[in-house]
Design a protein around this motif. Sequence first.
Motif, PDB file in Angstrom:
ATOM      1  N   ASN A 104       4.524  -4.832   5.039  1.00 54.86           N
ATOM      2  CA  ASN A 104       5.663  -3.907   5.067  1.00 54.86           C
ATOM      3  C   ASN A 104       5.217  -2.484   4.737  1.00 54.86           C
ATOM      4  O   ASN A 104       5.708  -1.522   5.336  1.00 54.86           O
ATOM      5  CB  ASN A 104       6.742  -4.358   4.070  1.00 54.86           C
ATOM      6  CG  ASN A 104       7.427  -5.630   4.525  1.00 54.86           C
ATOM      7  OD1 ASN A 104       7.432  -5.962   5.705  1.00 54.86           O
ATOM      8  ND2 ASN A 104       7.999  -6.358   3.573  1.00 54.86           N
ATOM      9  N   THR A 105       4.303  -2.348   3.807  1.00 52.87           N
ATOM     10  CA  THR A 105       3.800  -1.024   3.440  1.00 52.87           C
ATOM     11  C   THR A 105       3.098  -0.361   4.625  1.00 52.87           C
ATOM     12  O   THR A 105       3.338   0.816   4.931  1.00 52.87           O
ATOM     13  CB  THR A 105       2.837  -1.124   2.245  1.00 52.87           C
ATOM     14  OG1 THR A 105       3.527  -1.726   1.152  1.00 52.87           O
ATOM     15  CG2 THR A 105       2.314   0.242   1.842  1.00 52.87           C
ATOM     16  N   PHE A 106       2.241  -1.115   5.326  1.00 54.58           N
ATOM     17  CA  PHE A 106       1.554  -0.549   6.488  1.00 54.58           C
ATOM     18  C   PHE A 106       2.532  -0.221   7.614  1.00 54.58           C
ATOM     19  O   PHE A 106       2.364   0.777   8.321  1.00 54.58           O
ATOM     20  CB  PHE A 106       0.461  -1.496   6.978  1.00 54.58           C
ATOM     21  CG  PHE A 106      -0.800  -1.437   6.159  1.00 54.58           C
ATOM     22  CD1 PHE A 106      -1.496  -0.263   6.013  1.00 54.58           C
ATOM     23  CD2 PHE A 106      -1.286  -2.577   5.534  1.00 54.58           C
ATOM     24  CE1 PHE A 106      -2.658  -0.193   5.259  1.00 54.58           C
ATOM     25  CE2 PHE A 106      -2.441  -2.537   4.783  1.00 54.58           C
ATOM     26  CZ  PHE A 106      -3.131  -1.335   4.639  1.00 54.58           C
ATOM     27  N   ASN A 107       3.548  -1.041   7.794  1.00 56.27           N
ATOM     28  CA  ASN A 107       4.557  -0.737   8.819  1.00 56.27           C
ATOM     29  C   ASN A 107       5.311   0.543   8.477  1.00 56.27           C
ATOM     30  O   ASN A 107       5.592   1.367   9.355  1.00 56.27           O
ATOM     31  CB  ASN A 107       5.531  -1.904   8.971  1.00 56.27           C
ATOM     32  CG  ASN A 107       4.911  -3.068   9.696  1.00 56.27           C
ATOM     33  OD1 ASN A 107       3.971  -2.906  10.470  1.00 56.27           O
ATOM     34  ND2 ASN A 107       5.423  -4.257   9.448  1.00 56.27           N
ATOM     35  N   THR A 108       5.636   0.721   7.216  1.00 57.03           N
ATOM     36  CA  THR A 108       6.328   1.940   6.785  1.00 57.03           C
ATOM     37  C   THR A 108       5.448   3.163   7.009  1.00 57.03           C
ATOM     38  O   THR A 108       5.921   4.202   7.504  1.00 57.03           O
ATOM     39  CB  THR A 108       6.716   1.832   5.296  1.00 57.03           C
ATOM     40  OG1 THR A 108       7.525   0.675   5.119  1.00 57.03           O
ATOM     41  CG2 THR A 108       7.458   3.067   4.829  1.00 57.03           C
ATOM     42  N   ILE A 109       4.190   3.055   6.667  1.00 56.46           N
ATOM     43  CA  ILE A 109       3.260   4.170   6.875  1.00 56.46           C
ATOM     44  C   ILE A 109       3.119   4.472   8.363  1.00 56.46           C
ATOM     45  O   ILE A 109       3.139   5.639   8.783  1.00 56.46           O
ATOM     46  CB  ILE A 109       1.885   3.852   6.242  1.00 56.46           C
ATOM     47  CG1 ILE A 109       1.995   3.819   4.725  1.00 56.46           C
ATOM     48  CG2 ILE A 109       0.835   4.887   6.671  1.00 56.46           C
ATOM     49  CD1 ILE A 109       0.761   3.293   4.038  1.00 56.46           C
ATOM     50  N   THR A 165       6.261   6.199   9.628  1.00 61.24           N
ATOM     51  CA  THR A 165       6.303   7.566   9.132  1.00 61.24           C
ATOM     52  C   THR A 165       5.353   8.456   9.923  1.00 61.24           C
ATOM     53  O   THR A 165       5.693   9.605  10.278  1.00 61.24           O
ATOM     54  CB  THR A 165       5.943   7.617   7.631  1.00 61.24           C
ATOM     55  OG1 THR A 165       6.823   6.748   6.924  1.00 61.24           O
ATOM     56  CG2 THR A 165       6.033   9.012   7.078  1.00 61.24           C
ATOM     57  N   GLU A 196       4.248  -8.032   1.479  1.00 63.90           N
ATOM     58  CA  GLU A 196       4.520  -6.691   0.947  1.00 63.90           C
ATOM     59  C   GLU A 196       3.530  -5.681   1.502  1.00 63.90           C
ATOM     60  O   GLU A 196       3.897  -4.546   1.807  1.00 63.90           O
ATOM     61  CB  GLU A 196       4.456  -6.701  -0.580  1.00 63.90           C
ATOM     62  CG  GLU A 196       5.622  -7.396  -1.233  1.00 63.90           C
ATOM     63  CD  GLU A 196       5.574  -7.267  -2.742  1.00 63.90           C
ATOM     64  OE1 GLU A 196       5.094  -6.227  -3.222  1.00 63.90           O
ATOM     65  OE2 GLU A 196       6.017  -8.206  -3.413  1.00 63.90           O
ATOM     66  N   LEU A 197       2.284  -6.077   1.620  1.00 62.27           N
ATOM     67  CA  LEU A 197       1.267  -5.188   2.169  1.00 62.27           C
ATOM     68  C   LEU A 197       1.555  -4.886   3.635  1.00 62.27           C
ATOM     69  O   LEU A 197       1.397  -3.748   4.087  1.00 62.27           O
ATOM     70  CB  LEU A 197      -0.115  -5.823   2.010  1.00 62.27           C
ATOM     71  CG  LEU A 197      -1.318  -4.962   2.299  1.00 62.27           C
ATOM     72  CD1 LEU A 197      -1.325  -3.736   1.393  1.00 62.27           C
ATOM     73  CD2 LEU A 197      -2.590  -5.761   2.113  1.00 62.27           C
TER      74      LEU A 197
END
Length: 56
Positions: free
Chosen positions: A43-48, A51, A40-41
């Motif tokens: 995925n969060t960094f990939n999304t950031i 963006t 999950e972490l």
Amino acid sequence: MTLFSRFLKDESGATAIEYGLIAAIVSLAIITGLQIVGPELGNTFNTIGTTLQNAQ
């Protein structure tokens, strides 16, 4: 007092073993937690990152 009886009364080695066991248990807890939260972490960094690339 004989050498053997002094050896039996010495508890300094037991303390070191206890600290080693505590360190092992804490490290297992950290590893288990990271395995659960890690994807999950990531995925969060990939999304950031995505963006931020799209914002430029």
